[in-house]
Design an enzyme around this catalytic site. Structure first.
Site, PDB file in Angstrom:
ATOM      1  N   ILE A  29       0.420  -0.886   0.018  1.00 33.75           N
ATOM      2  CA  ILE A  29       0.138   0.141  -0.342  1.00 33.75           C
ATOM      3  C   ILE A  29       0.874   0.793  -0.032  1.00 33.75           C
ATOM      4  CG2 ILE A  29      -0.296   0.613   2.345  1.00 33.75           C
ATOM      5  CD1 ILE A  29      -3.759   0.562   2.050  1.00 33.75           C
ATOM      6  N   ASN A  82      11.649  -8.239   6.809  1.00 30.45           N
ATOM      7  CA  ASN A  82      11.923  -7.309   8.270  1.00 30.45           C
ATOM      8  C   ASN A  82      12.114  -8.355   8.976  1.00 30.45           C
ATOM      9  OD1 ASN A  82      13.082  -5.312   7.023  1.00 30.45           O
ATOM     10  ND2 ASN A  82      11.081  -4.437   6.277  1.00 30.45           N
ATOM     11  N   GLN A  89      10.621  -3.993  11.765  1.00 29.23           N
ATOM     12  CA  GLN A  89       9.570  -4.522  11.053  1.00 29.23           C
ATOM     13  C   GLN A  89       8.287  -4.614  11.884  1.00 29.23           C
ATOM     14  OE1 GLN A  89       9.173  -9.555  11.810  1.00 29.23           O
ATOM     15  NE2 GLN A  89       7.428  -9.497  11.099  1.00 29.23           N
ATOM     16  N   HIS A  95       6.851 -11.546   5.594  1.00 36.38           N
ATOM     17  CA  HIS A  95       6.635 -11.314   4.757  1.00 36.38           C
ATOM     18  C   HIS A  95       7.908 -10.915   3.686  1.00 36.38           C
ATOM     19  CE1 HIS A  95       5.840  -8.135   7.546  1.00 36.38           C
ATOM     20  NE2 HIS A  95       6.718  -7.179   6.363  1.00 36.38           N
ATOM     21  N   HIS A  97       9.165  -8.753   1.099  1.00 37.21           N
ATOM     22  CA  HIS A  97       9.288  -7.406   0.321  1.00 37.21           C
ATOM     23  C   HIS A  97       9.674  -8.258  -0.692  1.00 37.21           C
ATOM     24  CE1 HIS A  97       7.840  -5.053   3.332  1.00 37.21           C
ATOM     25  NE2 HIS A  97       8.710  -5.171   4.259  1.00 37.21           N
TER      26      HIS A  97
END
Ligand code: AMP
Length: 110
Positions: A29, A82, A89, A95, A97
């Protein structure tokens, strides 16, 4: 419940890139590069450090598929995960990136 769990459940919308039974990829986002995608497992795993190594192997294959799908596999890209407080993080759900779509500088770290 983390924001990513809500995205997995469909309670919060996302701009989906790729999905299978185990993983989901969607656009970040707040992009830090021309292409910025997050790849996450659907099961709740806090971070890379506590993740099962076999699952991480499958997630690596999924990330390769994502890169191919958005055409950055040939031009190159960067993956970052992270971990914890010092790692920066913010969302405690594993997750990666996936950053690309232009020449990345080292300062572009998320
Ligand atoms: P991290 O700092 O590694 O935990 O990264 C969390 C990332 O999640 C950040 O890059 C945020 O921009 C991204 N993010 C947070 N909420 C959303 C959302 N609803 N949809 C897509 N990306 C999000």
């Amino acid at each position: 419940m983390t924001i990513f769990e809500k995205i997995i459940k469909g309670e919060i919308p996302c701009k989906k890139v790729l999905e299978n039974d185990e993983f989901l990829a969607f656009y970040d986002i707040n992009p830090k590069a021309p292409i910025h995608i997050l790849a996450i497992p659907k099961v709740c795993v806090k971070d890379f450090d506590t993740a099962d190594s076999m699952m991480l192997g499958r997630l690596s294959g999924f990330i390769q598929e994502v890169a191919k799908k958005v055409n950055i596999d040939k031009s190159g890209y960067r993956i970052i995960s992270n971990i914890g407080s010092d790692g920066g993080q913010e969302v405690p759900h594993l997750h990666f990136h996936i950053l690309g779509g232009g020449k990345l500088k080292w300062e572009n770290l998320v």
